[in-house]
Design a protein around this motif. Structure first.
Motif, PDB file in Angstrom:
ATOM      1  N   GLN A  46       6.533   8.456  -8.236  1.00  0.00           N
ATOM      2  CA  GLN A  46       5.271   7.838  -8.634  1.00  0.00           C
ATOM      3  C   GLN A  46       5.391   6.314  -8.582  1.00  0.00           C
ATOM      4  O   GLN A  46       4.497   5.622  -8.081  1.00  0.00           O
ATOM      5  CB  GLN A  46       4.895   8.297 -10.037  1.00  0.00           C
ATOM      6  N   THR A  47       6.494   5.789  -9.073  1.00  0.00           N
ATOM      7  CA  THR A  47       6.697   4.332  -9.075  1.00  0.00           C
ATOM      8  C   THR A  47       6.775   3.797  -7.650  1.00  0.00           C
ATOM      9  O   THR A  47       6.165   2.763  -7.332  1.00  0.00           O
ATOM     10  CB  THR A  47       7.983   3.981  -9.848  1.00  0.00           C
ATOM     11  N   LEU A  49       5.538   5.133  -4.973  1.00  0.00           N
ATOM     12  CA  LEU A  49       4.210   5.250  -4.356  1.00  0.00           C
ATOM     13  C   LEU A  49       3.300   4.122  -4.822  1.00  0.00           C
ATOM     14  O   LEU A  49       2.568   3.521  -4.014  1.00  0.00           O
ATOM     15  CB  LEU A  49       3.605   6.616  -4.696  1.00  0.00           C
ATOM     16  N   GLU A  50       3.358   3.807  -6.108  1.00  0.00           N
ATOM     17  CA  GLU A  50       2.535   2.696  -6.623  1.00  0.00           C
ATOM     18  C   GLU A  50       2.955   1.377  -6.002  1.00  0.00           C
ATOM     19  O   GLU A  50       2.101   0.569  -5.596  1.00  0.00           O
ATOM     20  CB  GLU A  50       2.651   2.622  -8.147  1.00  0.00           C
ATOM     21  N   GLU A  51       4.254   1.154  -5.915  1.00  0.00           N
ATOM     22  CA  GLU A  51       4.746  -0.101  -5.327  1.00  0.00           C
ATOM     23  C   GLU A  51       4.350  -0.207  -3.851  1.00  0.00           C
ATOM     24  O   GLU A  51       3.953  -1.281  -3.387  1.00  0.00           O
ATOM     25  CB  GLU A  51       6.275  -0.189  -5.468  1.00  0.00           C
ATOM     26  N   THR A  52       4.460   0.908  -3.147  1.00  0.00           N
ATOM     27  CA  THR A  52       4.099   0.903  -1.731  1.00  0.00           C
ATOM     28  C   THR A  52       2.602   0.656  -1.559  1.00  0.00           C
ATOM     29  O   THR A  52       2.173  -0.083  -0.664  1.00  0.00           O
ATOM     30  CB  THR A  52       4.484   2.252  -1.083  1.00  0.00           C
ATOM     31  N   THR A  53       1.814   1.259  -2.429  1.00  0.00           N
ATOM     32  CA  THR A  53       0.359   1.069  -2.363  1.00  0.00           C
ATOM     33  C   THR A  53      -0.009  -0.391  -2.638  1.00  0.00           C
ATOM     34  O   THR A  53      -0.836  -0.989  -1.922  1.00  0.00           O
ATOM     35  CB  THR A  53      -0.337   2.001  -3.377  1.00  0.00           C
ATOM     36  N   ILE A  54       0.615  -0.965  -3.645  1.00  0.00           N
ATOM     37  CA  ILE A  54       0.332  -2.372  -3.983  1.00  0.00           C
ATOM     38  C   ILE A  54       0.751  -3.286  -2.840  1.00  0.00           C
ATOM     39  O   ILE A  54       0.012  -4.212  -2.454  1.00  0.00           O
ATOM     40  CB  ILE A  54       1.028  -2.760  -5.300  1.00  0.00           C
ATOM     41  N   GLY A  56       1.051  -2.485   0.307  1.00  0.00           N
ATOM     42  CA  GLY A  56       0.132  -2.270   1.434  1.00  0.00           C
ATOM     43  C   GLY A  56      -1.189  -2.973   1.218  1.00  0.00           C
ATOM     44  O   GLY A  56      -1.752  -3.552   2.159  1.00  0.00           O
ATOM     45  N   GLN A  57      -1.700  -2.938  -0.002  1.00  0.00           N
ATOM     46  CA  GLN A  57      -2.964  -3.639  -0.296  1.00  0.00           C
ATOM     47  C   GLN A  57      -2.803  -5.136  -0.122  1.00  0.00           C
ATOM     48  O   GLN A  57      -3.698  -5.812   0.396  1.00  0.00           O
ATOM     49  CB  GLN A  57      -3.417  -3.319  -1.720  1.00  0.00           C
ATOM     50  N   GLN A  58      -1.691  -5.674  -0.558  1.00  0.00           N
ATOM     51  CA  GLN A  58      -1.467  -7.115  -0.414  1.00  0.00           C
ATOM     52  C   GLN A  58      -1.380  -7.501   1.051  1.00  0.00           C
ATOM     53  O   GLN A  58      -1.866  -8.564   1.447  1.00  0.00           O
ATOM     54  CB  GLN A  58      -0.198  -7.537  -1.150  1.00  0.00           C
ATOM     55  N   ARG A  74       8.273  -8.112  -2.980  1.00  0.00           N
ATOM     56  CA  ARG A  74       7.973  -6.718  -3.361  1.00  0.00           C
ATOM     57  C   ARG A  74       9.204  -5.821  -3.189  1.00  0.00           C
ATOM     58  O   ARG A  74       9.341  -4.820  -3.867  1.00  0.00           O
ATOM     59  CB  ARG A  74       6.835  -6.165  -2.491  1.00  0.00           C
TER      60      ARG A  74
END
Length: 192
Positions: A46-47, A49-54, A56-58, A74
Motif C-alpha cells: 500500500q505504501t 503504491l501510494e508513493e508511486t502514485t504521488i 507519477g502525479q508529480q 521521491r
C-alpha cells in the motif's frame, strides 16, 4: 476433549491430549506470525503504491521539464520504507522464535511427564503380556506332553512286546534271506 474408545488407556489419552495442546499452541503461534507477516506485506504494498502514485502525479503535473531532483527525492523515502520493512521482518522473525520457544517451554514438562507415564504403562503391559504368553506356552507344552506321560506305562509294555516280536522276526528273516532256512545258511558257507 475428544471421545476415545474404552480400550484406550488413560495414559495414552493424557499423552495425546498433551500433544494436541502443544500442537495447537504451536500452530496458533505460527499462524499469528503469518498473519503479521501478511499485514506487513500489505502495508508495504500500500505504501509503495501510494508513493508511486504521488511520484507519477508529480511527473504528470510538472511543467515542461520534470525536475530530476524532485524524482530523486521521491526515491529516498521508498528506500527508507524498504529498510523499515526489512527491520520489521527481522523483528517479526525474532518474536516468532521467542513465542515458539515460550510455547515449547510451557508444554515440554507436561508432555515429558505424559510420555514417561505412557512408556511405563507400555512396559508394564508388555511385561504382563509376555508373562501371559509364556504361561500359555508352558500350558500348551504341558498339555502336549501329558497324554504321553499318562499312556507311557501302557505304551512301554506294548512297545516292548512289539520290539521283542520285531527282534525275533529279524533273526528269523536273517536266516531266510540267506538260504530260506537256518540250516541252509550254514551250508551256504561251504563250497558246493
Amino acid at each position: 476433549m475428544y471421545p476415545y474408545s474404552k480400550s484406550v488407556s488413560p495414559a495414552v489419552r493424557t499423552h495425546l491430549e498433551a500433544q494436541n495442546a502443544f500442537l495447537n499452541d504451536v500452530s496458533k503461534s505460527i499462524f499469528n506470525s503469518f498473519q503479521q507477516f501478511s499485514n506487513l506485506n500489505m502495508q508495504l504494498a500500500q505504501t509503495l503504491l501510494e508513493e508511486t502514485t504521488i511520484a507519477g502525479q508529480q511527473l504528470l503535473t510538472a511543467d515542461q521539464h520534470p525536475d530530476v531532483a524532485a524524482v530523486a527525492s521521491r526515491a529516498q523515502p521508498v528506500a527508507d520504507k524498504l529498510r523499515a520493512y526489512q527491520q520489521h521482518i527481522s523483528r517479526l522473525a525474532a518474536d516468532t522464535q521467542v513465542d515458539l520457544s515460550r510455547v515449547t517451554e510451557e508444554h515440554v514438562k507436561e508432555t515429558t511427564q505424559t510420555a514417561n507415564a505412557l512408556a511405563q504403562e507400555v512396559a508394564r503391559t508388555s511385561a504382563e503380556d509376555s508373562e501371559r504368553n509364556i504361561q500359555k506356552q508352558e500350558e500348551s507344552i504341558r498339555q502336549f506332553t501329558d497324554p504321553f506321560n499318562k499312556n507311557n506305562g501302557k505304551r512301554g509294555n506294548s512297545g516292548n512286546t512289539v520290539h521283542a516280536a520285531g527282534a525275533s522276526m529279524q533273526s528269523g528273516s536273517g536266516g531266510n534271506a540267506q538260504g530260506g532256512s537256518p540250516e541252509s545258511g550254514k551250508n551256504s558257507g561251504k563250497p558246493a
